[in-house]
Design a protein around this motif. Structure first.
Motif, PDB file in Angstrom:
ATOM      1  N   PRO A 288       0.825  -1.213   0.000  1.00  0.00           N
ATOM      2  CA  PRO A 288       0.000   0.000   0.000  1.00  0.00           C
ATOM      3  C   PRO A 288       0.854   1.256   0.000  1.00  0.00           C
ATOM      4  O   PRO A 288       2.059   1.209   0.264  1.00  0.00           O
ATOM      5  CB  PRO A 288      -0.793  -0.124   1.305  1.00  0.00           C
ATOM      6  N   SER A 289       0.206   2.363  -0.263  1.00  0.00           N
ATOM      7  CA  SER A 289       0.920   3.649  -0.287  1.00  0.00           C
ATOM      8  C   SER A 289       1.460   4.015   1.089  1.00  0.00           C
ATOM      9  O   SER A 289       2.368   4.843   1.193  1.00  0.00           O
ATOM     10  CB  SER A 289      -0.001   4.759  -0.794  1.00  0.00           C
ATOM     11  N   SER A 290       0.925   3.409   2.144  1.00  0.00           N
ATOM     12  CA  SER A 290       1.380   3.720   3.510  1.00  0.00           C
ATOM     13  C   SER A 290       2.850   3.398   3.721  1.00  0.00           C
ATOM     14  O   SER A 290       3.453   3.865   4.695  1.00  0.00           O
ATOM     15  CB  SER A 290       0.540   2.966   4.543  1.00  0.00           C
TER      16      SER A 290
ATOM     17  N   LYS B  33       2.850  14.490   0.037  1.00  0.00           N
ATOM     18  CA  LYS B  33       1.710  13.637  -0.289  1.00  0.00           C
ATOM     19  C   LYS B  33       2.254  12.324  -0.831  1.00  0.00           C
ATOM     20  O   LYS B  33       3.336  12.280  -1.432  1.00  0.00           O
ATOM     21  CB  LYS B  33       0.832  14.304  -1.346  1.00  0.00           C
ATOM     22  N   VAL B  34       1.487  11.242  -0.636  1.00  0.00           N
ATOM     23  CA  VAL B  34       1.957   9.935  -1.100  1.00  0.00           C
ATOM     24  C   VAL B  34       0.833   9.183  -1.796  1.00  0.00           C
ATOM     25  O   VAL B  34      -0.352   9.383  -1.510  1.00  0.00           O
ATOM     26  CB  VAL B  34       2.520   9.079   0.053  1.00  0.00           C
ATOM     27  N   ALA B  35       1.218   8.297  -2.713  1.00  0.00           N
ATOM     28  CA  ALA B  35       0.253   7.479  -3.446  1.00  0.00           C
ATOM     29  C   ALA B  35       0.947   6.245  -3.985  1.00  0.00           C
ATOM     30  O   ALA B  35       2.181   6.165  -4.017  1.00  0.00           O
ATOM     31  CB  ALA B  35      -0.384   8.282  -4.585  1.00  0.00           C
ATOM     32  N   SER B  36       0.134   5.312  -4.429  1.00  0.00           N
ATOM     33  CA  SER B  36       0.642   4.113  -5.101  1.00  0.00           C
ATOM     34  C   SER B  36      -0.076   3.973  -6.431  1.00  0.00           C
ATOM     35  O   SER B  36      -1.310   4.025  -6.490  1.00  0.00           O
ATOM     36  CB  SER B  36       0.393   2.878  -4.231  1.00  0.00           C
ATOM     37  N   ILE B  37       0.697   3.802  -7.496  1.00  0.00           N
ATOM     38  CA  ILE B  37       0.153   3.563  -8.836  1.00  0.00           C
ATOM     39  C   ILE B  37       0.811   2.309  -9.384  1.00  0.00           C
ATOM     40  O   ILE B  37       2.031   2.177  -9.334  1.00  0.00           O
ATOM     41  CB  ILE B  37       0.424   4.767  -9.778  1.00  0.00           C
ATOM     42  N   HIS B  38       0.008   1.381  -9.877  1.00  0.00           N
ATOM     43  CA  HIS B  38       0.558   0.118 -10.376  1.00  0.00           C
ATOM     44  C   HIS B  38      -0.041  -0.219 -11.735  1.00  0.00           C
ATOM     45  O   HIS B  38      -1.260  -0.288 -11.890  1.00  0.00           O
ATOM     46  CB  HIS B  38       0.260  -1.020  -9.398  1.00  0.00           C
ATOM     47  N   PRO B  39       0.811  -0.429 -12.737  1.00  0.00           N
ATOM     48  CA  PRO B  39       0.311  -0.805 -14.063  1.00  0.00           C
ATOM     49  C   PRO B  39       0.092  -2.312 -14.173  1.00  0.00           C
ATOM     50  O   PRO B  39       0.961  -3.102 -13.802  1.00  0.00           O
ATOM     51  CB  PRO B  39       1.446  -0.360 -14.996  1.00  0.00           C
TER      52      PRO B  39
ATOM     53  N   GLU C 159      -4.059   3.806  -5.463  1.00  0.00           N
ATOM     54  CA  GLU C 159      -4.380   3.630  -4.044  1.00  0.00           C
ATOM     55  C   GLU C 159      -3.700   4.726  -3.238  1.00  0.00           C
ATOM     56  O   GLU C 159      -2.491   4.917  -3.330  1.00  0.00           O
ATOM     57  CB  GLU C 159      -3.941   2.233  -3.577  1.00  0.00           C
ATOM     58  N   SER C 160      -4.500   5.472  -2.491  1.00  0.00           N
ATOM     59  CA  SER C 160      -3.966   6.559  -1.668  1.00  0.00           C
ATOM     60  C   SER C 160      -5.047   7.029  -0.713  1.00  0.00           C
ATOM     61  O   SER C 160      -6.243   6.837  -0.970  1.00  0.00           O
ATOM     62  CB  SER C 160      -3.513   7.734  -2.548  1.00  0.00           C
TER      63      SER C 160
ATOM     64  N   PRO D  81      -6.329   0.115   0.550  1.00  0.00           N
ATOM     65  CA  PRO D  81      -5.032  -0.447   0.965  1.00  0.00           C
ATOM     66  C   PRO D  81      -5.099  -1.939   1.258  1.00  0.00           C
ATOM     67  O   PRO D  81      -4.204  -2.695   0.885  1.00  0.00           O
ATOM     68  CB  PRO D  81      -4.689   0.354   2.230  1.00  0.00           C
ATOM     69  N   GLU D  82      -6.178  -2.381   1.904  1.00  0.00           N
ATOM     70  CA  GLU D  82      -6.292  -3.791   2.280  1.00  0.00           C
ATOM     71  C   GLU D  82      -6.548  -4.709   1.078  1.00  0.00           C
ATOM     72  O   GLU D  82      -6.479  -5.934   1.206  1.00  0.00           O
ATOM     73  CB  GLU D  82      -7.398  -3.985   3.330  1.00  0.00           C
ATOM     74  N   ASP D  83      -6.844  -4.129  -0.086  1.00  0.00           N
ATOM     75  CA  ASP D  83      -7.114  -4.937  -1.281  1.00  0.00           C
ATOM     76  C   ASP D  83      -5.857  -5.264  -2.077  1.00  0.00           C
ATOM     77  O   ASP D  83      -5.899  -6.096  -2.989  1.00  0.00           O
ATOM     78  CB  ASP D  83      -8.083  -4.200  -2.212  1.00  0.00           C
ATOM     79  N   LYS D  84      -4.762  -4.628  -1.750  1.00  0.00           N
ATOM     80  CA  LYS D  84      -3.609  -4.690  -2.654  1.00  0.00           C
ATOM     81  C   LYS D  84      -2.998  -6.083  -2.762  1.00  0.00           C
ATOM     82  O   LYS D  84      -2.588  -6.491  -3.850  1.00  0.00           O
ATOM     83  CB  LYS D  84      -2.538  -3.674  -2.232  1.00  0.00           C
ATOM     84  N   VAL D  85      -2.934  -6.819  -1.668  1.00  0.00           N
ATOM     85  CA  VAL D  85      -2.283  -8.132  -1.723  1.00  0.00           C
ATOM     86  C   VAL D  85      -3.052  -9.073  -2.647  1.00  0.00           C
ATOM     87  O   VAL D  85      -2.461  -9.718  -3.526  1.00  0.00           O
ATOM     88  CB  VAL D  85      -2.142  -8.743  -0.314  1.00  0.00           C
TER      89      VAL D  85
END
Length: 277
Positions: free
Chosen positions: A97-99, A110-116, A138-139, A160-164
């Motif tokens: 997650p972005s955390s 600021k923070v974020a997660s981007i995944h292709p 996800e952010s 965040p909890e969906d990423k795995v």
């Protein structure tokens, strides 16, 4: 918007090329200077060895190192003791997650997660394939969501909890598809074919994928398990040995348990698999 990359591997390089048509990519920085130079040349920007300079001259900083190095990069940035207000840091890990970047918030970033959702075995091909890819975002805030939507209309919003599980699914769709194709290739490797086996099988693979998209898993399933053809399946099992038999049984049992709806047929198939365990 000025964008830079910390990490000059396949993902960072291909993504930089993808966005550089209408965005300003400023810097690449990598622990390997040669990698940073190559990425910068390919994307059409410059490289640096100065992390402080990169941050000062960028609005958005993508951390595209291997996952296990992300926290180390965050620590190095924190050690610079900079005010990071108006800076956005993004990692491109599918599983985390972005955390993972949250320590930077203490410096007002600021923070974020981007995944292709794309494979990166080849940088040049991946740069083109990204035009058709979906991207997860996800952010805790939407700081980069408008920007991402400006470069693609294929955005998946994740918690965040969906990423795995999201990343697990992507690995099954991509990585284990390669394993499955390799399994088929091994079955053909001893045959004296006048065509390349994978080339000959590709129309079947393509048609099956189209059926999956159009009809879903259960309706797309054909073949001896779907028919309950015990005779043919026993011939398959007798032709397999050791590791390949175990893999086949794992796939066969999963296919039976999840895709065969008729109780009588499913029970007969399950009995067959037990006989070969």
């Amino acid at each position: 918007m000025k964008i830079s990359f910390i990490g000059a591997g396949k993902v960072g390089t291909a993504f930089g090329k993808f966005i550089n048509t209408n965005q300003q990519v400023v810097y690449y920085l990598s622990k390997s200077l040669d990698s940073a130079k190559k990425a910068a040349t390919y994307v059409g920007c410059t490289y640096t060895e100065d992390l402080s300079d990169l941050i000062e001259n960028s609005d958005v900083i993508f951390i595209t190192t291997p996952d296990h190095q992300i926290s180390k990069v965050v620590s190095e940035i924190i050690d610079l003791e900079k005010n990071l207000e108006h800076k956005v840091f993004v990692h491109m890990s599918g599983a985390h997650p972005s955390s993972l970047l949250n320590p930077l918030k203490a410096s007002k970033a600021k923070v974020a997660s981007i995944h292709p959702l794309q494979t990166f075995s080849n940088i040049e091909k991946a740069s083109e394939d990204l035009k058709k890819a979906y991207f997860s975002y996800e952010s805790e805030d939407e700081v980069l969501l408008p920007w991402l939507r400006s470069i693609t209309d294929r955005v998946i919003l994740l918690k965040p909890e969906d990423k795995v599980k999201y990343h697990l699914a992507a690995c099954i769709y991509s990585n284990y598809l390669v394993t499955l194709m390799d399994f088929g290739n091994r079955m053909l490797s001893d045959l004296d074919l006048n065509f390349d086996g994978m080339t000959a099988m590709y129309p079947l693979i393509e048609a099956t994928l189209n059926n999956l998209i159009q009809s879903g898993s259960k309706k797309a399933l054909t073949g001896p398990i779907q028919r309950g053809d015990i005779n043919t399946l026993e011939r398959h099992l007798q032709a397999l040995k050791d590791e390949d038999l175990n893999l086949y049984l794992s796939l066969a049992k999963a296919t039976t348990n999840h895709l065969v709806e008729e109780n009588d047929k499913r029970e007969k198939l399950q009995k067959l698999w037990r006989n070969y365990e």
